[in-house]
Design a protein around this motif. Structure first.
Motif, PDB file in Angstrom:
ATOM      1  N   ALA A 112      -4.364   7.079  -0.488  1.00  0.00           N
ATOM      2  CA  ALA A 112      -3.481   5.911  -0.390  1.00  0.00           C
ATOM      3  C   ALA A 112      -4.313   4.662  -0.662  1.00  0.00           C
ATOM      4  O   ALA A 112      -5.515   4.644  -0.384  1.00  0.00           O
ATOM      5  CB  ALA A 112      -2.873   5.827   1.001  1.00  0.00           C
ATOM      6  N   HIS A 113      -3.684   3.607  -1.194  1.00  0.00           N
ATOM      7  CA  HIS A 113      -4.463   2.430  -1.586  1.00  0.00           C
ATOM      8  C   HIS A 113      -3.669   1.146  -1.367  1.00  0.00           C
ATOM      9  O   HIS A 113      -2.458   1.101  -1.556  1.00  0.00           O
ATOM     10  CB  HIS A 113      -4.926   2.544  -3.041  1.00  0.00           C
ATOM     11  N   ARG A 114      -4.391   0.127  -0.953  1.00  0.00           N
ATOM     12  CA  ARG A 114      -3.829  -1.203  -0.687  1.00  0.00           C
ATOM     13  C   ARG A 114      -4.851  -2.241  -1.098  1.00  0.00           C
ATOM     14  O   ARG A 114      -6.008  -2.174  -0.649  1.00  0.00           O
ATOM     15  CB  ARG A 114      -3.535  -1.327   0.810  1.00  0.00           C
ATOM     16  N   ALA A 119      -4.112  10.252  -9.595  1.00  0.00           N
ATOM     17  CA  ALA A 119      -5.117   9.212  -9.401  1.00  0.00           C
ATOM     18  C   ALA A 119      -4.619   7.869  -9.924  1.00  0.00           C
ATOM     19  O   ALA A 119      -3.466   7.752 -10.370  1.00  0.00           O
ATOM     20  CB  ALA A 119      -6.405   9.606 -10.116  1.00  0.00           C
ATOM     21  N   GLU A 120      -5.465   6.858  -9.827  1.00  0.00           N
ATOM     22  CA  GLU A 120      -5.132   5.534 -10.363  1.00  0.00           C
ATOM     23  C   GLU A 120      -6.432   4.816 -10.711  1.00  0.00           C
ATOM     24  O   GLU A 120      -7.453   5.029 -10.048  1.00  0.00           O
ATOM     25  CB  GLU A 120      -4.337   4.732  -9.321  1.00  0.00           C
ATOM     26  N   ILE A 121      -6.370   3.986 -11.720  1.00  0.00           N
ATOM     27  CA  ILE A 121      -7.538   3.171 -12.093  1.00  0.00           C
ATOM     28  C   ILE A 121      -7.174   1.699 -11.944  1.00  0.00           C
ATOM     29  O   ILE A 121      -6.085   1.274 -12.353  1.00  0.00           O
ATOM     30  CB  ILE A 121      -7.994   3.468 -13.538  1.00  0.00           C
ATOM     31  N   TYR A 122      -8.074   0.948 -11.319  1.00  0.00           N
ATOM     32  CA  TYR A 122      -7.929  -0.506 -11.187  1.00  0.00           C
ATOM     33  C   TYR A 122      -9.108  -1.188 -11.872  1.00  0.00           C
ATOM     34  O   TYR A 122     -10.244  -0.735 -11.751  1.00  0.00           O
ATOM     35  CB  TYR A 122      -7.924  -0.920  -9.715  1.00  0.00           C
ATOM     36  N   VAL A 123      -8.822  -2.275 -12.560  1.00  0.00           N
ATOM     37  CA  VAL A 123      -9.870  -3.118 -13.127  1.00  0.00           C
ATOM     38  C   VAL A 123      -9.665  -4.515 -12.564  1.00  0.00           C
ATOM     39  O   VAL A 123      -8.593  -5.113 -12.758  1.00  0.00           O
ATOM     40  CB  VAL A 123      -9.793  -3.174 -14.668  1.00  0.00           C
ATOM     41  N   GLY A 169       0.833  -1.200   0.000  1.00  0.00           N
ATOM     42  CA  GLY A 169       0.000   0.000   0.000  1.00  0.00           C
ATOM     43  C   GLY A 169       0.867   1.249   0.000  1.00  0.00           C
ATOM     44  O   GLY A 169       1.983   1.238   0.524  1.00  0.00           O
ATOM     45  N   HIS A 170       0.356   2.301  -0.600  1.00  0.00           N
ATOM     46  CA  HIS A 170       1.160   3.512  -0.727  1.00  0.00           C
ATOM     47  C   HIS A 170       0.313   4.729  -1.033  1.00  0.00           C
ATOM     48  O   HIS A 170      -0.792   4.611  -1.551  1.00  0.00           O
ATOM     49  CB  HIS A 170       2.185   3.325  -1.859  1.00  0.00           C
ATOM     50  N   PHE A 171       0.870   5.893  -0.695  1.00  0.00           N
ATOM     51  CA  PHE A 171       0.430   7.154  -1.295  1.00  0.00           C
ATOM     52  C   PHE A 171       1.262   7.331  -2.556  1.00  0.00           C
ATOM     53  O   PHE A 171       2.351   6.759  -2.674  1.00  0.00           O
ATOM     54  CB  PHE A 171       0.730   8.327  -0.355  1.00  0.00           C
ATOM     55  N   HIS A 172       0.798   8.136  -3.490  1.00  0.00           N
ATOM     56  CA  HIS A 172       1.665   8.569  -4.577  1.00  0.00           C
ATOM     57  C   HIS A 172       2.505   9.736  -4.059  1.00  0.00           C
ATOM     58  O   HIS A 172       2.028  10.562  -3.284  1.00  0.00           O
ATOM     59  CB  HIS A 172       0.848   8.978  -5.802  1.00  0.00           C
ATOM     60  N   THR A 173       3.785   9.749  -4.451  1.00  0.00           N
ATOM     61  CA  THR A 173       4.676  10.826  -4.027  1.00  0.00           C
ATOM     62  C   THR A 173       4.092  12.176  -4.453  1.00  0.00           C
ATOM     63  O   THR A 173       4.096  13.130  -3.672  1.00  0.00           O
ATOM     64  CB  THR A 173       6.081  10.628  -4.640  1.00  0.00           C
ATOM     65  N   GLY A 185       4.953   8.466  -8.800  1.00  0.00           N
ATOM     66  CA  GLY A 185       5.896   7.999  -7.776  1.00  0.00           C
ATOM     67  C   GLY A 185       5.190   7.243  -6.655  1.00  0.00           C
ATOM     68  O   GLY A 185       3.959   7.260  -6.549  1.00  0.00           O
ATOM     69  N   HIS A 186       5.982   6.528  -5.837  1.00  0.00           N
ATOM     70  CA  HIS A 186       5.415   5.742  -4.732  1.00  0.00           C
ATOM     71  C   HIS A 186       5.994   6.192  -3.405  1.00  0.00           C
ATOM     72  O   HIS A 186       7.211   6.237  -3.235  1.00  0.00           O
ATOM     73  CB  HIS A 186       5.713   4.247  -4.927  1.00  0.00           C
ATOM     74  N   ASP A 187       5.115   6.519  -2.481  1.00  0.00           N
ATOM     75  CA  ASP A 187       5.530   6.810  -1.103  1.00  0.00           C
ATOM     76  C   ASP A 187       5.041   5.650  -0.241  1.00  0.00           C
ATOM     77  O   ASP A 187       3.876   5.596   0.144  1.00  0.00           O
ATOM     78  CB  ASP A 187       4.910   8.145  -0.662  1.00  0.00           C
TER      79      ASP A 187
HETATM   80 FE   LIG Z   1      -0.735   3.552  -6.758  1.00  0.00          FE
END
Ligand SMILES: [Fe+2]
Length: 192
Positions: free
Chosen positions: A136-138, A97-101, A88-92, A158-160
């Motif tokens: 943030a997402h996991r 945003a992000e899309i998941y399918v 899991g992470h925040f984006h730096t 980026g990934h935080d």
């Molecule tokens: Fe992400």
């Protein structure tokens, strides 16, 4: 370098892309401190460094204008009563945003903002999840088979991981009487 359009396939049942550049494997050791039941974690680790999840990435420049994409596969299982999950992470760059399918399996996305909002959305085959900027997402596999998702996010995001590594997410996904349940993270807000 001439950059040409490309295609690849995601074929059932495994959905490993027919083309990819990086294959990342995350095992129990990479999740140290993330599971709330520390003794269950240590006992499992003594049995071996289990493979928890894998990511297949297509390599693209980490630049604004690009879209980074790939496949995430979270295997089924639990550490104590807590389901296998990604770091899991925040984006730096928070404002991305992000899309998941979801392609296969049963699970949830656990999300939260720095402002204290949280959300849990179900991931089931065919379901699309939009993770807005700042969240943030996991992914968590609450099912008995692999949880497989396709993801895409801006190239400069980026990934935080560090913020989550310090105290985890506000909410945990645990099994209670055979069913997934959202519970408060006892470690959250108490510092390291
Ligand atoms: Fe992400």
């Amino acid at each position: 370098m001439l950059d040409l359009p490309y295609t690849f396939e995601l074929n059932a049942p495994g959905f490993v892309p027919t083309r990819y550049d990086n294959h990342i494997k995350r095992t129990l050791t990479s999740m140290k401190g993330q599971y709330h039941d520390i003794s269950a974690y240590e006992a499992m680790l003594a049995e071996g460094d289990a493979l928890l999840y894998e990511v297949y990435e297509l390599a693209r420049p980490h630049e604004s204008g690009e879209v980074l994409h790939g496949i995430s596969i979270v295997h089924p299982g639990k550490v104590g009563d807590e389901y296998y999950m990604t770091k899991g992470h925040f984006h730096t760059v928070l404002e991305t945003a992000e899309i998941y399918v979801c392609l296969a399996g049963q699970g949830v996305m656990v999300m939260e903002t720095p402002e204290g909002d949280w959300a849990v959305e179900a991931l089931t085959p065919g379901r699309v999840l939009y993770v807005p900027p700042r969240w943030a997402h996991r992914s968590v596999n609450t099912g008995a088979a692999d949880l497989i998702t396709f993801f895409a996010y801006p190239g400069h995001a980026g990934h935080d991981y560090g913020t989550i590594e310090q105290q985890g997410f506000r909410k945990l996904m645990v099994e209670r009487d055979g069913l997934p349940e959202i519970v408060d993270n006892p470690r959250w807000g108490k510092g390291g």
